[in-house]
Design a protein around this motif. Sequence first.
Motif, short mmCIF file in Angstrom:
data_model
loop_
_atom_site.label_atom_id
_atom_site.label_comp_id
_atom_site.label_asym_id
_atom_site.label_seq_id
_atom_site.Cartn_x
_atom_site.Cartn_y
_atom_site.Cartn_z
N PHE A 24 0.65 -1.15 0.12
CA PHE A 24 0.21 0.01 -0.03
C PHE A 24 0.67 1.19 0.04
CE2 PHE A 24 -2.43 -3.17 2.31
CZ PHE A 24 -3.49 -3.39 1.42
N TRP A 25 2.13 1.24 0.25
CA TRP A 25 3.06 2.39 0.34
C TRP A 25 4.35 1.94 -0.60
CZ3 TRP A 25 1.11 6.70 1.59
CH2 TRP A 25 2.08 7.52 1.94
N LYS A 26 5.11 2.95 -0.50
CA LYS A 26 6.40 2.96 -1.40
C LYS A 26 7.35 1.66 -0.51
CE LYS A 26 9.75 5.51 -3.72
NZ LYS A 26 10.16 7.05 -4.14
N SER A 27 7.39 1.93 0.83
CA SER A 27 8.31 1.27 1.20
C SER A 27 7.48 0.73 2.70
CB SER A 27 9.68 1.70 1.77
OG SER A 27 9.46 2.87 2.52
N ALA A 28 7.58 -0.38 3.25
CA ALA A 28 7.02 -0.91 4.49
C ALA A 28 7.75 -0.41 5.62
CB ALA A 28 7.07 -2.26 4.67
N GLY A 29 6.93 0.15 6.75
CA GLY A 29 7.49 0.46 7.81
C GLY A 29 6.33 1.10 8.91
N TRP A 30 6.81 1.94 9.89
CA TRP A 30 6.23 2.58 10.68
C TRP A 30 6.54 4.22 10.42
CZ3 TRP A 30 2.62 0.73 14.20
CH2 TRP A 30 2.82 -0.71 14.38
N PHE A 31 5.44 4.85 10.08
CA PHE A 31 5.36 6.17 9.77
C PHE A 31 4.70 7.02 10.89
CE2 PHE A 31 5.93 3.66 6.16
CZ PHE A 31 6.90 4.05 5.69
N GLU A 32 5.28 8.33 11.07
CA GLU A 32 4.52 9.24 12.11
C GLU A 32 3.46 10.05 11.49
OE1 GLU A 32 7.15 11.19 14.82
OE2 GLU A 32 8.38 9.40 15.15
N GLY A 33 2.44 10.45 12.43
CA GLY A 33 1.55 11.00 12.01
C GLY A 33 0.64 11.49 13.12
N THR A 34 -0.64 12.27 12.82
CA THR A 34 -1.37 12.88 13.64
C THR A 34 -2.80 12.30 13.49
OG1 THR A 34 -0.35 14.71 13.99
CG2 THR A 34 -2.49 14.89 14.84
N VAL A 35 -3.64 11.82 14.69
CA VAL A 35 -4.94 11.35 14.53
C VAL A 35 -6.00 12.49 14.11
CG1 VAL A 35 -6.95 10.08 15.57
CG2 VAL A 35 -4.88 9.44 16.03
#
Length: 78
Positions: A24-35
């Motif tokens: 679903f994304w260019k590279s797998a991993g954990w990404f930060e954001g805001t709810v």
Amino acid sequence: MNQKGMADTLQPGDRVKIFLDSAFWKSAGWFEGTVVRIDPHTEHRSFDWVELDAEVQAEQGGSTNSISVLNPKHIRKI
């Protein structure tokens, strides 16, 4: 008690990390954001809408404003 547990109950404005798969994304991993929004799905689950940090979006070359996360294993409060 919900599926995420009382200590992990999310609210709009909370800072989180979400796991995105490379399917679903260019590279797998954990990404930060805001709810930014929480939509009920069932009695024990909800769609947590997360706006990824601008740096994350730029790194991935995407223009995605927000991503919904249903699986509670793929989101954690930071």
